[in-house]
Design a protein around this motif. Structure first.
Motif, PDB file in Angstrom:
ATOM      1  N   UNK A 480      39.384  68.705  11.328  1.00 14.78           N
ATOM      2  CA  UNK A 480      40.007  67.699  12.199  1.00 14.78           C
ATOM      3  C   UNK A 480      40.572  68.297  13.484  1.00 14.78           C
ATOM      4  N   UNK A 481      40.843  69.605  13.497  1.00 18.48           N
ATOM      5  CA  UNK A 481      41.450  70.246  14.658  1.00 18.48           C
ATOM      6  C   UNK A 481      42.965  70.281  14.565  1.00 18.48           C
ATOM      7  N   UNK A 482      43.554  71.311  15.200  1.00 18.35           N
ATOM      8  CA  UNK A 482      44.992  71.499  15.112  1.00 18.35           C
ATOM      9  C   UNK A 482      45.328  72.617  14.149  1.00 18.35           C
ATOM     10  N   UNK A 483      46.591  72.973  14.125  1.00 17.40           N
ATOM     11  CA  UNK A 483      47.001  74.068  13.257  1.00 17.40           C
ATOM     12  C   UNK A 483      47.005  73.670  11.794  1.00 17.40           C
ATOM     13  N   UNK A 484      47.150  72.413  11.529  1.00 16.38           N
ATOM     14  CA  UNK A 484      47.003  71.897  10.159  1.00 16.38           C
ATOM     15  C   UNK A 484      46.157  70.641  10.230  1.00 16.38           C
ATOM     16  N   UNK A 485      45.417  70.369   9.176  1.00 17.21           N
ATOM     17  CA  UNK A 485      44.589  69.173   9.181  1.00 17.21           C
ATOM     18  C   UNK A 485      43.752  69.058   7.928  1.00 17.21           C
TER      19      UNK A 485
END
Length: 548
Positions: A480-485
């Motif tokens: 999904x993208x981002x540091x968490x997902x």
């Protein structure tokens, strides 16, 4: 030779005095009406000799001094400046008559010329000193004039101390001093700054010896109640043979700062004394005055003696008040420079999260806590935050918030952008300023290596903050993208599944990091459908020049 008007013009510029008022707080000097509130006690403080000045009460002398001071201060600039110089010289000449110096010098006009010649070298020395070369934070305004007589010359020297910018911080501990070897000594401590001068000159033509001593001290950091103080002492002596005179002007100022760090009021007290110098000298005249902001002015003729006339008493009161008020303005300016400079208060600013590598359009909470540098206590007052460059916003903006203050910063909506927030704390203890620059992270490009079982990848991802894919062993995983997902995957034999992931970049997006995925899925085989779960581990190595 410059005219007297020019002398005073430079003096006024050096002290940056525009009027008799008391500074930024709108405080006003004594007006003609304030004479009505003058102390009407007719009993002078201290002893008075048998030949004391008859006739005028202290209240009447004070009223005359206030009226003359108001008259001078209401004049046009040229007339006011000329009157100031004339007041100082005429007072010295009147004292010279009473002290016997006039007789020794051969009359009033000869005394006028001798005083001018004798004082000039000392004032020239003051004019030539390069205060800016000294290291304790003193600053001089316009140069002092190249000539001055008596009190006027002393005012020029005091102006060097009065117009200092006491803005340099000195750590707690014993005071430190600096002597330039030319009569000037600067002394500074954590909460005070002083400039003293000591000079003597003997004129070879007239045999007149002049001695000038001054000291200006400013304590610029207000206490918890917003109170500060400053003082100046002028000591002048003129002698020729056995004849001579000695004068002192002792000025004390107590000021009050309001909750917005503006000067609210100041109370002035001064004492002027003239006496014969040399052995067996008798007190000539001793006058003191209190000029509070309330306007309840009072004056006392403490002592008179010798050949003192009512005119000399009144001249001493007028001259003392004029010069004390000018000195007061310089002292107030110096103190204000100090408490507005950041010398007295620090502003502890804490952003959460850290201002670097923010996600676009994310927010950060700012806590701003002003603290006294003198005693470490909370100062109270207010803090104002203003977005001065970049974007997107800070809330509240440009509005004072009670300290300790909390604000919210919203980051720019685009990567690789910034916003700078200026914060200013104001209280009765002074002013403190701070700036914070927030930066949105740019594309976080990594070579990602790792996986689990048959899913092993070694691919470049140009920005992990945006949706990305990884492939390996015939499996394609979409993140999904981002540091968490979250992520999902597909592969051979109808393999499907997904889970969550976390990217850790402990040293920022320009340093190596890791990614951990936790998921589960199913796969169809000739023997049936099977399910599995597990943990994928990846290493992230920063790369540059990545092209999607």
């Amino acid at each position: 030779m410059r005219t007297p008007r020019r002398h005073v013009a430079i003096a006024i510029a050096a002290l940056t005095i525009a009027s008799c008022g008391g500074g930024d707080g709108g405080e006003q000097g004594p007006s003609a009406d304030s004479a009505a509130s003058t102390d009407t006690s007719t009993a002078p403080t201290g002893s008075t000799s048998d030949d004391s000045t008859p006739g005028a009460t202290d209240a009447e002398v004070a009223a005359a001094a206030l009226a003359r001071t108001d008259e001078v201060m209401a004049m046009g600039e040229d007339d006011r400046e000329a009157a100031l110089l004339a007041a100082g010289m005429e007072l010295e000449l009147d004292v010279a008559k009473a002290s016997g110096l006039e007789a020794a010098l051969g009359g009033r006009e000869a005394t006028r010329a001798a005083l001018g010649a004798a004082w000039a070298p000392l004032v020239e020395q003051a004019r030539a000193i390069d205060v800016e070369s000294l290291s304790l934070g003193f600053r001089r305004g316009s140069p002092a004039p190249s000539i001055g007589e008596g009190l006027f010359g002393a005012l020029m020297v005091v102006s060097l101390g009065a117009a200092v910018g006491v803005t340099n911080e000195i750590p707690a501990g014993p005071p430190v001093s600096e002597d330039n070897g030319k009569g000037f000594v600067i002394t500074g401590s954590q909460n005070s700054a002083s400039l003293s001068y000591n000079g003597t000159h003997t004129d070879s033509k007239t045999g007149v010896t002049t001695k000038l001593e001054t000291n200006s001290t400013v304590v610029p950091c207000p206490d918890a109640n917003g109170t500060f103080d400053a003082s100046a002492l002028v000591d002048v002596t003129v002698t020729k043979g056995d004849a001579g005179q000695h004068g002192t002007l002792d000025v004390n100022v107590v000021g009050q700062v309001d909750d917005d760090a503006h000067l609210a009021s100041s109370d002035l007290e001064f004492q002027m004394q003239w006496s014969k110098s040399g052995g067996g000298s008798a007190e000539l005249v001793d006058v003191s005055m209190k000029v509070p902001s309330s306007g309840d002015t009072s004056m006392t003729v403490n002592r008179t003696g010798g050949a003192v006339s009512p005119e000399l008493v009144q001249g001493t009161a007028i001259g003392g008040l004029l010069y004390a008020m000018l000195i007061r303005e310089g002292l107030l300016k110096a103190a204000q420079q100090g408490w507005e400079s950041g010398r007295c208060v620090r502003l502890d600013v804490t952003p959460q999260p850290a201002p670097k590598d923010m996600e676009p359009s994310s927010t950060a909470e700012i806590t701003a806590a002003p603290r006294s540098k003198i005693d470490g206590s909370a100062t109270g007052g207010t803090v104002t935050a203003t977005l001065i460059s970049g974007g997107t916003s800070v809330d509240p903006s440009a509005a004072p918030v009670p300290a300790d203050a909390n604000m919210t910063y919203t980051a720019h909506s685009e990567p690789n952008n910034h916003g700078t927030v200026a914060l200013e704390a104001r209280s009765k203890r002074g002013v403190a300023k701070a700036e914070l620059t927030f930066e949105t992270r740019g594309p976080a490009s990594f070579q990602i290596v790792g996986g689990l079982d048959d899913f092993q990848t070694n691919e470049a991802v140009c920005d992990v903050m945006k949706p990305f894919q990884l492939t390996g062993g015939g499996i394609t995983a979409s993140y999904s993208g981002g540091l968490t997902g979250t992520y999902s995957y597909t592969g051979p034999f109808n393999a499907t599944g997904g889970g969550t992931y976390t990217i850790s970049l402990p040293n920022g997006p320009t340093q190596p990091g890791t990614m951990v995925g936790q998921g589960e899925g199913t796969v169809d085989t000739p023997l049936g459908q099977f399910g599995n779960s597990g943990t994928e581990n990846f290493t992230l190595t920063p790369i540059t020049g990545c092209i999607d």
